[in-house]
Design a protein around this motif. Structure first.
Motif, PDB file in Angstrom:
ATOM      1  N   ASP A 109       0.813  -1.224   0.000  1.00  0.00           N
ATOM      2  CA  ASP A 109       0.000   0.000   0.000  1.00  0.00           C
ATOM      3  C   ASP A 109       0.848   1.276   0.000  1.00  0.00           C
ATOM      4  O   ASP A 109       0.555   2.214  -0.737  1.00  0.00           O
ATOM      5  N   GLU A 110       1.895   1.311   0.821  1.00  0.00           N
ATOM      6  CA  GLU A 110       2.722   2.519   0.902  1.00  0.00           C
ATOM      7  C   GLU A 110       3.395   2.832  -0.423  1.00  0.00           C
ATOM      8  O   GLU A 110       3.433   3.977  -0.862  1.00  0.00           O
ATOM      9  N   GLY A 111       3.945   1.813  -1.042  1.00  0.00           N
ATOM     10  CA  GLY A 111       4.602   1.996  -2.331  1.00  0.00           C
ATOM     11  C   GLY A 111       3.627   2.441  -3.408  1.00  0.00           C
ATOM     12  O   GLY A 111       3.937   3.302  -4.229  1.00  0.00           O
ATOM     13  N   MET A 112       2.431   1.845  -3.387  1.00  0.00           N
ATOM     14  CA  MET A 112       1.406   2.229  -4.369  1.00  0.00           C
ATOM     15  C   MET A 112       1.006   3.692  -4.189  1.00  0.00           C
ATOM     16  O   MET A 112       0.813   4.413  -5.166  1.00  0.00           O
ATOM     17  N   LYS A 113       0.896   4.139  -2.924  1.00  0.00           N
ATOM     18  CA  LYS A 113       0.542   5.541  -2.664  1.00  0.00           C
ATOM     19  C   LYS A 113       1.614   6.474  -3.194  1.00  0.00           C
ATOM     20  O   LYS A 113       1.312   7.495  -3.829  1.00  0.00           O
ATOM     21  N   ALA A 114       2.887   6.148  -2.945  1.00  0.00           N
ATOM     22  CA  ALA A 114       3.997   6.981  -3.418  1.00  0.00           C
ATOM     23  C   ALA A 114       4.019   7.027  -4.940  1.00  0.00           C
ATOM     24  O   ALA A 114       4.210   8.088  -5.547  1.00  0.00           O
ATOM     25  N   PHE A 115       3.791   5.872  -5.564  1.00  0.00           N
ATOM     26  CA  PHE A 115       3.795   5.784  -7.019  1.00  0.00           C
ATOM     27  C   PHE A 115       2.626   6.565  -7.612  1.00  0.00           C
ATOM     28  O   PHE A 115       2.781   7.303  -8.595  1.00  0.00           O
ATOM     29  N   ALA A 116       1.448   6.444  -6.993  1.00  0.00           N
ATOM     30  CA  ALA A 116       0.264   7.181  -7.454  1.00  0.00           C
ATOM     31  C   ALA A 116       0.510   8.686  -7.378  1.00  0.00           C
ATOM     32  O   ALA A 116       0.159   9.427  -8.300  1.00  0.00           O
ATOM     33  N   SER A 117       1.144   9.148  -6.301  1.00  0.00           N
ATOM     34  CA  SER A 117       1.443  10.579  -6.142  1.00  0.00           C
ATOM     35  C   SER A 117       2.384  11.066  -7.239  1.00  0.00           C
ATOM     36  O   SER A 117       2.210  12.161  -7.770  1.00  0.00           O
ATOM     37  N   ALA A 118       3.378  10.246  -7.562  1.00  0.00           N
ATOM     38  CA  ALA A 118       4.329  10.624  -8.611  1.00  0.00           C
ATOM     39  C   ALA A 118       3.626  10.764  -9.961  1.00  0.00           C
ATOM     40  O   ALA A 118       3.867  11.711 -10.706  1.00  0.00           O
ATOM     41  N   ILE A 119       2.729   9.832 -10.254  1.00  0.00           N
ATOM     42  CA  ILE A 119       1.974   9.908 -11.516  1.00  0.00           C
ATOM     43  C   ILE A 119       1.056  11.126 -11.508  1.00  0.00           C
ATOM     44  O   ILE A 119       1.008  11.889 -12.464  1.00  0.00           O
ATOM     45  N   ALA A 120       0.352  11.313 -10.406  1.00  0.00           N
ATOM     46  CA  ALA A 120      -0.595  12.424 -10.296  1.00  0.00           C
ATOM     47  C   ALA A 120       0.093  13.782 -10.408  1.00  0.00           C
ATOM     48  O   ALA A 120      -0.502  14.745 -10.882  1.00  0.00           O
ATOM     49  N   SER A 121       1.356  13.847 -10.009  1.00  0.00           N
ATOM     50  CA  SER A 121       2.102  15.116 -10.033  1.00  0.00           C
ATOM     51  C   SER A 121       2.354  15.622 -11.455  1.00  0.00           C
ATOM     52  O   SER A 121       2.711  16.770 -11.651  1.00  0.00           O
ATOM     53  N   GLY A 122       2.197  14.721 -12.434  1.00  0.00           N
ATOM     54  CA  GLY A 122       2.439  15.113 -13.813  1.00  0.00           C
ATOM     55  C   GLY A 122       3.897  15.012 -14.223  1.00  0.00           C
ATOM     56  O   GLY A 122       4.282  15.458 -15.290  1.00  0.00           O
ATOM     57  N   ALA A 123       4.716  14.397 -13.364  1.00  0.00           N
ATOM     58  CA  ALA A 123       6.161  14.321 -13.616  1.00  0.00           C
ATOM     59  C   ALA A 123       6.539  13.408 -14.778  1.00  0.00           C
ATOM     60  O   ALA A 123       7.651  13.471 -15.268  1.00  0.00           O
ATOM     61  N   LEU A 124       5.636  12.564 -15.215  1.00  0.00           N
ATOM     62  CA  LEU A 124       5.890  11.713 -16.376  1.00  0.00           C
ATOM     63  C   LEU A 124       4.973  12.196 -17.504  1.00  0.00           C
ATOM     64  O   LEU A 124       3.966  11.575 -17.816  1.00  0.00           O
ATOM     65  N   PRO A 125       5.321  13.318 -18.114  1.00  0.00           N
ATOM     66  CA  PRO A 125       4.393  13.968 -19.056  1.00  0.00           C
ATOM     67  C   PRO A 125       4.050  13.143 -20.290  1.00  0.00           C
ATOM     68  O   PRO A 125       3.000  13.347 -20.881  1.00  0.00           O
ATOM     69  N   LYS A 126       4.902  12.185 -20.667  1.00  0.00           N
ATOM     70  CA  LYS A 126       4.640  11.398 -21.877  1.00  0.00           C
ATOM     71  C   LYS A 126       4.149   9.985 -21.579  1.00  0.00           C
ATOM     72  O   LYS A 126       3.958   9.193 -22.495  1.00  0.00           O
ATOM     73  N   LEU A 127       3.940   9.670 -20.296  1.00  0.00           N
ATOM     74  CA  LEU A 127       3.530   8.315 -19.929  1.00  0.00           C
ATOM     75  C   LEU A 127       2.196   7.954 -20.587  1.00  0.00           C
ATOM     76  O   LEU A 127       1.240   8.707 -20.509  1.00  0.00           O
ATOM     77  N   GLU A 128       2.175   6.780 -21.227  1.00  0.00           N
ATOM     78  CA  GLU A 128       0.978   6.293 -21.909  1.00  0.00           C
ATOM     79  C   GLU A 128       0.426   5.016 -21.291  1.00  0.00           C
ATOM     80  O   GLU A 128      -0.756   4.741 -21.375  1.00  0.00           O
ATOM     81  N   PHE A 129       1.320   4.211 -20.691  1.00  0.00           N
ATOM     82  CA  PHE A 129       0.882   2.924 -20.157  1.00  0.00           C
ATOM     83  C   PHE A 129       1.708   2.535 -18.945  1.00  0.00           C
ATOM     84  O   PHE A 129       2.930   2.658 -18.948  1.00  0.00           O
ATOM     85  N   VAL A 130       1.019   2.063 -17.907  1.00  0.00           N
ATOM     86  CA  VAL A 130       1.687   1.559 -16.703  1.00  0.00           C
ATOM     87  C   VAL A 130       0.981   0.287 -16.254  1.00  0.00           C
ATOM     88  O   VAL A 130      -0.240   0.166 -16.376  1.00  0.00           O
ATOM     89  N   SER A 131       1.758  -0.684 -15.776  1.00  0.00           N
ATOM     90  CA  SER A 131       1.145  -1.910 -15.250  1.00  0.00           C
ATOM     91  C   SER A 131       1.680  -2.195 -13.847  1.00  0.00           C
ATOM     92  O   SER A 131       2.885  -2.212 -13.627  1.00  0.00           O
ATOM     93  N   VAL A 132       0.748  -2.380 -12.915  1.00  0.00           N
ATOM     94  CA  VAL A 132       1.104  -2.649 -11.515  1.00  0.00           C
ATOM     95  C   VAL A 132       0.321  -3.831 -10.935  1.00  0.00           C
ATOM     96  O   VAL A 132       0.343  -4.058  -9.730  1.00  0.00           O
ATOM     97  N   TRP A 133      -0.347  -4.608 -11.768  1.00  0.00           N
ATOM     98  CA  TRP A 133      -1.139  -5.734 -11.278  1.00  0.00           C
ATOM     99  C   TRP A 133      -0.223  -6.795 -10.659  1.00  0.00           C
ATOM    100  O   TRP A 133       0.977  -6.826 -10.907  1.00  0.00           O
ATOM    101  N   GLY A 134      -0.819  -7.663  -9.851  1.00  0.00           N
ATOM    102  CA  GLY A 134      -0.057  -8.760  -9.276  1.00  0.00           C
ATOM    103  C   GLY A 134       0.857  -8.347  -8.131  1.00  0.00           C
ATOM    104  O   GLY A 134       1.804  -9.056  -7.813  1.00  0.00           O
TER     105      GLY A 134
END
Length: 155
Positions: A109-134
């Motif tokens: 959960d902690e890692g997912m929250k940190a990762f979600a914040s990084a994505i939400a921040s807009g720091a990966l402006p060209k990101l098109e696809f991410v996979s975190v299942w499993g």
């Protein structure tokens, strides 16, 4: 920089690199030796938090400015490793990344929250696809962050 100076795609999948190997690899990256690299494939290498922390420091230094695809699935990356990666991402050092694969790791959960914040921040402006299942962590925040930025997400 030597013979890897023009390397664009680096396939290191299924090589049992582990944390020690990842630390050595990260030291090499930090020199700028892979500055031209656009794709790095590191899945199924038993990379854990220590290796990811070293790799994240190298990324944060701006050593992979052209990287478009990063495959880190089927490793042993947990909260500390993905939190370090999230910090490197948030620094804006992977501005060209389009695809990031982190499925089937040990991210909680902690890692997912940190990762979600990084994505939400807009720091990966060209990101098109991410996979975190499993992963054991709750992926709702990652899904929400991706949805808000119109990024395809497999979670």
């Amino acid at each position: 920089s030597g013979s890897l100076a023009n390397c664009q795609r680096l396939y290191l999948d299924d090589n049992r690199i582990g944390d020690e190997g990842m630390k050595a690899f990260s030291s090499a990256i930090a020199t700028g030796a892979l500055g031209a690299c656009t794709i790095i494939i590191l899945y199924k290498n038993n990379i854990g938090d220590v290796g990811m922390q070293a790799f994240s420091e190298a990324i944060r230094s701006g050593a992979l400015p052209l990287l478009r695809e990063l495959y880190l699935h089927k490793n042993a990356i947990g909260d500390a490793g993905v939190t370090a990666l999230a910090g490197a991402i948030a620094s804006g050092s992977l501005g060209n990344l389009k695809e990031l694969s982190l499925y089937e790791n040990q991210i909680g959960d902690e890692g997912m929250k940190a990762f979600a914040s990084a994505i939400a921040s807009g720091a990966l402006p060209k990101l098109e696809f991410v996979s975190v299942w499993g992963n054991p962590g709750n992926t709702d925040g990652v899904k929400e962050a991706c949805k808000s930025r119109k990024i395809k997400c497999r979670a």
